[in-house]
Motif scaffolding. Structure first.
Motif, PDB file in Angstrom:
ATOM      1  N   ALA A  42      -0.616   1.424   4.930  1.00 33.63           N
ATOM      2  CA  ALA A  42      -0.640   2.542   3.981  1.00 33.63           C
ATOM      3  C   ALA A  42       0.657   2.536   3.187  1.00 33.63           C
ATOM      4  CB  ALA A  42      -0.811   3.856   4.723  1.00 33.63           C
ATOM      5  N   GLY A  43       0.532   2.795   1.892  1.00 38.92           N
ATOM      6  CA  GLY A  43       1.693   2.831   1.013  1.00 38.92           C
ATOM      7  C   GLY A  43       1.935   1.541   0.250  1.00 38.92           C
ATOM      8  N   VAL A  44       1.299   0.462   0.686  1.00 34.99           N
ATOM      9  CA  VAL A  44       1.463  -0.823   0.000  1.00 34.99           C
ATOM     10  C   VAL A  44       0.801  -0.757  -1.374  1.00 34.99           C
ATOM     11  CG1 VAL A  44       0.777  -3.266   0.046  1.00 34.99           C
ATOM     12  CG2 VAL A  44       1.640  -2.174   2.118  1.00 34.99           C
ATOM     13  N   VAL A  72      -2.511   1.553  -1.236  1.00 34.78           N
ATOM     14  CA  VAL A  72      -3.296   1.654  -0.012  1.00 34.78           C
ATOM     15  C   VAL A  72      -3.038   3.023   0.620  1.00 34.78           C
ATOM     16  CG1 VAL A  72      -3.669   0.705   2.301  1.00 34.78           C
ATOM     17  CG2 VAL A  72      -3.244  -0.838   0.364  1.00 34.78           C
ATOM     18  N   THR A  73      -4.128   3.737   0.939  1.00 36.29           N
ATOM     19  CA  THR A  73      -3.991   5.042   1.578  1.00 36.29           C
ATOM     20  C   THR A  73      -4.376   4.995   3.058  1.00 36.29           C
ATOM     21  OG1 THR A  73      -6.211   5.668   0.835  1.00 36.29           O
ATOM     22  CG2 THR A  73      -4.356   6.313  -0.569  1.00 36.29           C
ATOM     23  N   VAL A  99      -7.959   2.587  -1.057  1.00 33.91           N
ATOM     24  CA  VAL A  99      -6.934   2.485  -2.089  1.00 33.91           C
ATOM     25  C   VAL A  99      -7.113   3.598  -3.116  1.00 33.91           C
ATOM     26  CG1 VAL A  99      -8.320   0.818  -3.424  1.00 33.91           C
ATOM     27  CG2 VAL A  99      -5.846   0.872  -3.730  1.00 33.91           C
ATOM     28  N   GLU A 100      -5.997   4.156  -3.548  1.00 32.12           N
ATOM     29  CA  GLU A 100      -5.989   5.128  -4.643  1.00 32.12           C
ATOM     30  C   GLU A 100      -5.871   4.319  -5.932  1.00 32.12           C
ATOM     31  OE1 GLU A 100      -6.258   8.876  -6.306  1.00 32.12           O
ATOM     32  OE2 GLU A 100      -6.344   8.441  -4.166  1.00 32.12           O
ATOM     33  N   LEU A 101      -6.908   4.339  -6.752  1.00 36.64           N
ATOM     34  CA  LEU A 101      -6.947   3.510  -7.954  1.00 36.64           C
ATOM     35  C   LEU A 101      -5.926   3.971  -8.989  1.00 36.64           C
ATOM     36  CD1 LEU A 101      -9.895   3.270  -6.634  1.00 36.64           C
ATOM     37  CD2 LEU A 101     -10.572   2.493  -8.890  1.00 36.64           C
ATOM     38  N   SER A 102      -5.212   3.022  -9.562  1.00 38.45           N
ATOM     39  CA  SER A 102      -4.261   3.321 -10.632  1.00 38.45           C
ATOM     40  C   SER A 102      -4.956   3.477 -11.973  1.00 38.45           C
ATOM     41  CB  SER A 102      -3.216   2.204 -10.743  1.00 38.45           C
ATOM     42  OG  SER A 102      -2.448   2.132  -9.579  1.00 38.45           O
TER      43      SER A 102
END
Length: 124
Positions: A42-44, A72-73, A99-102
């Motif tokens: 997470a965080g990557v 990545v969440t 994943v949180e989409l950009s």
């Protein structure tokens, strides 16, 4: 929920701006029995098309590429103890990471289910 596919045989199921990513049934069939997965923490931050995870089978090791850019969440902790979930439920319980989409527009470059089915048929 929208599901999209890549030519590298990843799928992403998107709800809002969060996507759950895994490999397709076709990919797990090509790999054979999965024995290990290396998942992102997470965080990557992932770049679309960049390496996101590794899946190892009795046949080979293969990279899993990020279908989208984002952070990545979560990763599927169940896969560490039971990597065979990738074989038994590749597009369900065998998911790899969330994943949180950009940029939601990146989804436009991916295939829908019908296009992916045609793509796989062209490989045989």
């Amino acid at each position: 929920m929208t599901v999209k596919y890549t030519e590298d045989h990843e799928w992403i199921a998107v709800t809002g701006s969060t996507g759950r990513v895994g490999i397709t049934d076709y990919a797990q069939g090509q790999l054979g029995d999965v024995v290990f997965v290396d998942l992102p923490a997470a965080g990557v931050l992932l770049e679309k098309g960049g390496e996101a995870a590794v899946v190892e089978s009795v046949k080979a090791a293969s990279e899993v590429f990020a279908p989208v850019t984002g952070k990545v969440t979560a990763s599927n902790a169940h896969l560490e103890a039971e990597p065979s979930l990738v074989n038994s439920s590749p597009e369900g319980d065998g998911w790899f990471f969330e994943v949180e989409l950009s940029d939601l527009a990146e989804l436009d470059g991916l295939m829908d289910a019908a296009a992916y089915k045609d793509y796989v048929a062209s490989l045989d």
